[in-house]
Motif scaffolding. Sequence first.
Motif, PDB file in Angstrom:
ATOM      1  N   PHE A 107       0.844  -1.197   0.000  1.00  0.00           N
ATOM      2  CA  PHE A 107       0.000   0.000   0.000  1.00  0.00           C
ATOM      3  C   PHE A 107       0.876   1.243   0.000  1.00  0.00           C
ATOM      4  CE2 PHE A 107      -2.563   3.260   2.274  1.00  0.00           C
ATOM      5  CZ  PHE A 107      -3.630   3.320   1.396  1.00  0.00           C
ATOM      6  N   ARG A 108       0.753   2.024  -1.050  1.00  0.00           N
ATOM      7  CA  ARG A 108       1.527   3.268  -1.208  1.00  0.00           C
ATOM      8  C   ARG A 108       3.022   3.044  -1.015  1.00  0.00           C
ATOM      9  NH1 ARG A 108      -2.317   7.970   1.530  1.00  0.00           N
ATOM     10  NH2 ARG A 108      -4.100   7.622   0.150  1.00  0.00           N
ATOM     11  N   ASP A 109       3.505   1.916  -1.490  1.00  0.00           N
ATOM     12  CA  ASP A 109       4.933   1.597  -1.549  1.00  0.00           C
ATOM     13  C   ASP A 109       5.626   1.776  -0.198  1.00  0.00           C
ATOM     14  OD1 ASP A 109       4.693   0.965  -4.253  1.00  0.00           O
ATOM     15  OD2 ASP A 109       4.867   3.064  -4.820  1.00  0.00           O
ATOM     16  N   VAL A 110       6.551   2.733  -0.123  1.00  0.00           N
ATOM     17  CA  VAL A 110       7.393   2.860   1.083  1.00  0.00           C
ATOM     18  C   VAL A 110       6.858   3.893   2.070  1.00  0.00           C
ATOM     19  CG1 VAL A 110       9.489   2.135  -0.117  1.00  0.00           C
ATOM     20  CG2 VAL A 110       8.867   4.560  -0.087  1.00  0.00           C
ATOM     21  N   GLU A 111       5.660   4.397   1.843  1.00  0.00           N
ATOM     22  CA  GLU A 111       5.110   5.405   2.755  1.00  0.00           C
ATOM     23  C   GLU A 111       4.904   4.827   4.150  1.00  0.00           C
ATOM     24  OE1 GLU A 111       1.602   8.821   2.780  1.00  0.00           O
ATOM     25  OE2 GLU A 111       1.798   7.427   1.102  1.00  0.00           O
ATOM     26  N   LYS A 112       5.260   5.612   5.176  1.00  0.00           N
ATOM     27  CA  LYS A 112       5.137   5.154   6.559  1.00  0.00           C
ATOM     28  C   LYS A 112       4.260   6.118   7.354  1.00  0.00           C
ATOM     29  CE  LYS A 112       9.534   2.639   6.635  1.00  0.00           C
ATOM     30  NZ  LYS A 112       8.934   1.295   6.717  1.00  0.00           N
ATOM     31  N   TYR A 113       3.759   5.616   8.494  1.00  0.00           N
ATOM     32  CA  TYR A 113       2.736   6.345   9.245  1.00  0.00           C
ATOM     33  C   TYR A 113       3.127   6.483  10.715  1.00  0.00           C
ATOM     34  CZ  TYR A 113       0.062   5.483   5.042  1.00  0.00           C
ATOM     35  OH  TYR A 113      -0.339   5.446   3.736  1.00  0.00           O
ATOM     36  N   ASP A 114       2.591   7.543  11.338  1.00  0.00           N
ATOM     37  CA  ASP A 114       2.807   7.758  12.774  1.00  0.00           C
ATOM     38  C   ASP A 114       1.870   6.888  13.608  1.00  0.00           C
ATOM     39  OD1 ASP A 114       4.725  10.156  12.787  1.00  0.00           O
ATOM     40  OD2 ASP A 114       3.103  10.876  11.492  1.00  0.00           O
ATOM     41  N   VAL A 115       0.641   6.717  13.129  1.00  0.00           N
ATOM     42  CA  VAL A 115      -0.359   5.911  13.829  1.00  0.00           C
ATOM     43  C   VAL A 115      -1.090   5.046  12.806  1.00  0.00           C
ATOM     44  CG1 VAL A 115      -2.366   5.895  15.356  1.00  0.00           C
ATOM     45  CG2 VAL A 115      -0.696   7.752  15.522  1.00  0.00           C
ATOM     46  N   ILE A 116      -1.239   3.770  13.124  1.00  0.00           N
ATOM     47  CA  ILE A 116      -2.046   2.870  12.294  1.00  0.00           C
ATOM     48  C   ILE A 116      -3.127   2.253  13.170  1.00  0.00           C
ATOM     49  CG2 ILE A 116      -2.095   0.752  10.929  1.00  0.00           C
ATOM     50  CD1 ILE A 116       0.715   1.341   9.995  1.00  0.00           C
ATOM     51  N   PHE A 117      -4.378   2.455  12.775  1.00  0.00           N
ATOM     52  CA  PHE A 117      -5.511   1.825  13.448  1.00  0.00           C
ATOM     53  C   PHE A 117      -5.896   0.559  12.684  1.00  0.00           C
ATOM     54  CE2 PHE A 117      -6.001   6.217  14.908  1.00  0.00           C
ATOM     55  CZ  PHE A 117      -6.305   6.031  16.253  1.00  0.00           C
ATOM     56  N   ALA A 118      -6.066  -0.526  13.419  1.00  0.00           N
ATOM     57  CA  ALA A 118      -6.533  -1.785  12.835  1.00  0.00           C
ATOM     58  C   ALA A 118      -7.674  -2.283  13.725  1.00  0.00           C
ATOM     59  CB  ALA A 118      -5.411  -2.813  12.751  1.00  0.00           C
ATOM     60  N   LEU A 119      -8.837  -1.655  13.558  1.00  0.00           N
ATOM     61  CA  LEU A 119      -9.985  -1.969  14.402  1.00  0.00           C
ATOM     62  C   LEU A 119     -10.879  -2.990  13.708  1.00  0.00           C
ATOM     63  CD1 LEU A 119     -11.019   1.598  15.679  1.00  0.00           C
ATOM     64  CD2 LEU A 119      -9.169   0.113  16.474  1.00  0.00           C
ATOM     65  N   ASP A 120     -11.192  -4.062  14.405  1.00  0.00           N
ATOM     66  CA  ASP A 120     -12.145  -5.068  13.926  1.00  0.00           C
ATOM     67  C   ASP A 120     -11.716  -5.680  12.596  1.00  0.00           C
ATOM     68  OD1 ASP A 120     -13.755  -4.355  16.140  1.00  0.00           O
ATOM     69  OD2 ASP A 120     -14.593  -2.688  15.003  1.00  0.00           O
ATOM     70  N   ILE A 121     -10.440  -5.994  12.461  1.00  0.00           N
ATOM     71  CA  ILE A 121      -9.924  -6.625  11.246  1.00  0.00           C
ATOM     72  C   ILE A 121      -9.205  -7.933  11.552  1.00  0.00           C
ATOM     73  CG2 ILE A 121      -8.033  -4.944  11.372  1.00  0.00           C
ATOM     74  CD1 ILE A 121      -9.065  -7.029   8.325  1.00  0.00           C
ATOM     75  N   LEU A 122      -8.494  -7.997  12.668  1.00  0.00           N
ATOM     76  CA  LEU A 122      -7.661  -9.162  12.969  1.00  0.00           C
ATOM     77  C   LEU A 122      -8.461 -10.462  12.934  1.00  0.00           C
ATOM     78  CD1 LEU A 122      -4.768  -9.984  13.769  1.00  0.00           C
ATOM     79  CD2 LEU A 122      -5.461  -9.767  16.161  1.00  0.00           C
ATOM     80  N   GLU A 123      -9.672 -10.432  13.468  1.00  0.00           N
ATOM     81  CA  GLU A 123     -10.502 -11.635  13.541  1.00  0.00           C
ATOM     82  C   GLU A 123     -10.978 -12.128  12.176  1.00  0.00           C
ATOM     83  OE1 GLU A 123     -13.166  -8.021  14.386  1.00  0.00           O
ATOM     84  OE2 GLU A 123     -11.119  -8.690  14.843  1.00  0.00           O
ATOM     85  N   HIS A 124     -10.827 -11.305  11.140  1.00  0.00           N
ATOM     86  CA  HIS A 124     -11.268 -11.677   9.798  1.00  0.00           C
ATOM     87  C   HIS A 124     -10.145 -12.285   8.965  1.00  0.00           C
ATOM     88  CE1 HIS A 124     -15.145  -9.629  10.272  1.00  0.00           C
ATOM     89  NE2 HIS A 124     -14.459  -8.748  10.970  1.00  0.00           N
ATOM     90  N   LEU A 125      -8.942 -12.341   9.535  1.00  0.00           N
ATOM     91  CA  LEU A 125      -7.805 -12.905   8.817  1.00  0.00           C
ATOM     92  C   LEU A 125      -7.597 -14.363   9.209  1.00  0.00           C
ATOM     93  CD1 LEU A 125      -5.280  -9.976   9.370  1.00  0.00           C
ATOM     94  CD2 LEU A 125      -6.702 -10.373   7.364  1.00  0.00           C
ATOM     95  N   PRO A 126      -7.133 -15.203   8.275  1.00  0.00           N
ATOM     96  CA  PRO A 126      -6.759 -16.566   8.658  1.00  0.00           C
ATOM     97  C   PRO A 126      -5.641 -16.523   9.701  1.00  0.00           C
ATOM     98  CG  PRO A 126      -6.846 -16.326   6.267  1.00  0.00           C
ATOM     99  CD  PRO A 126      -6.941 -14.944   6.841  1.00  0.00           C
ATOM    100  N   LYS A 127      -5.671 -17.428  10.659  1.00  0.00           N
ATOM    101  CA  LYS A 127      -4.650 -17.409  11.708  1.00  0.00           C
ATOM    102  C   LYS A 127      -3.242 -17.489  11.126  1.00  0.00           C
ATOM    103  CE  LYS A 127      -4.322 -20.954  14.569  1.00  0.00           C
ATOM    104  NZ  LYS A 127      -4.570 -21.850  15.719  1.00  0.00           N
ATOM    105  N   GLN A 128      -3.093 -18.232  10.041  1.00  0.00           N
ATOM    106  CA  GLN A 128      -1.780 -18.379   9.422  1.00  0.00           C
ATOM    107  C   GLN A 128      -1.251 -17.054   8.872  1.00  0.00           C
ATOM    108  OE1 GLN A 128      -4.433 -20.224   8.862  1.00  0.00           O
ATOM    109  NE2 GLN A 128      -3.897 -22.323   9.437  1.00  0.00           N
ATOM    110  N   SER A 129      -2.150 -16.092   8.626  1.00  0.00           N
ATOM    111  CA  SER A 129      -1.743 -14.802   8.068  1.00  0.00           C
ATOM    112  C   SER A 129      -1.558 -13.724   9.135  1.00  0.00           C
ATOM    113  CB  SER A 129      -2.792 -14.308   7.063  1.00  0.00           C
ATOM    114  OG  SER A 129      -2.995 -15.237   6.024  1.00  0.00           O
ATOM    115  N   ALA A 130      -1.974 -14.011  10.365  1.00  0.00           N
ATOM    116  CA  ALA A 130      -2.011 -12.975  11.395  1.00  0.00           C
ATOM    117  C   ALA A 130      -0.633 -12.428  11.733  1.00  0.00           C
ATOM    118  CB  ALA A 130      -2.677 -13.520  12.655  1.00  0.00           C
ATOM    119  N   ASN A 131       0.363 -13.309  11.866  1.00  0.00           N
ATOM    120  CA  ASN A 131       1.703 -12.859  12.214  1.00  0.00           C
ATOM    121  C   ASN A 131       2.292 -11.985  11.110  1.00  0.00           C
ATOM    122  OD1 ASN A 131       4.133 -12.674  13.658  1.00  0.00           O
ATOM    123  ND2 ASN A 131       4.985 -14.454  12.612  1.00  0.00           N
ATOM    124  N   LYS A 132       2.096 -12.401   9.860  1.00  0.00           N
ATOM    125  CA  LYS A 132       2.581 -11.614   8.717  1.00  0.00           C
ATOM    126  C   LYS A 132       1.910 -10.241   8.696  1.00  0.00           C
ATOM    127  CE  LYS A 132       2.743 -11.614   3.670  1.00  0.00           C
ATOM    128  NZ  LYS A 132       2.348 -12.343   2.428  1.00  0.00           N
TER     129      LYS A 132
END
Length: 246
Positions: free
Chosen positions: A111-136
């Motif tokens: 996402f947007r190549d090498v752009e970096k952020y001060d704050v990243i919100f990840a609300l209500d997303i983790l539970e929708h990912l396969p467990k095998q993908s969570a660490n990545k």
Amino acid sequence: MSLKITSTRNTTGEIYERYNEISCRPTVKDHKAKEKICKSFQRSLKHWLPIDRSLKILDVACGEGALLTFLKEKGYKNLSGFDISEQNVAICHELGLTFVQKFNAEQLNKFRDVEKYDVIFALDILEHLPKQSANKFIKQIREKLKPNGCLVIQTPNMGSIFSCLCRYNDLTHEFGVTEHSLLHLLLLGGFDANKVEIKPQWSASTVLGRFKETYLCLLHQLIFIAEGAGRPRIPTKNLMARAYRS
């Protein structure tokens, strides 16, 4: 919510294509819903919102734009966000959040190549990912943060008495974490234990809601009293975590 979809014929793919139609969730387009949602964010996030309103903030899997709308009205000026659902992206654009893009959270490093952020919100997303993908996923978020940047997560609490309902009440939920396994996941993702804070998600905005929270605390203590030292300490339906990149 974001999930890599390889075919619209599978259950998850069809749900994401028609997510708003199926979920029937109120959005911030509705004034009453917006007021309630913003009060909830104000309570649950008030101590975790950055003081500097010019910081670069990314909302991963931004849904219908509720958090971005809240942040925009709080005066935050440097906002970005994306979601996998075309319906959600369209709603965000209707709300004036024209910067929101359609994108897959599992490919966050692109996402947007090498752009970096001060704050990243990840609300209500983790539970929708396969467990095998969570660490990545967590590792990709860490790489997207600037030095001393902050990740804020919200996800269902499998240590809550409502855990079974939260886990299976949404067909797109893939797995869940407790306060302990969430910490382990953040450590695996490269975060320092000394810079991780996990807390309950208290979000009630009415007197009745506060009463229900008190009742929940008492009920949680009674149910888990037999677990001894290993019992879950956090009673709320959702967990919140904040982690800083060293």
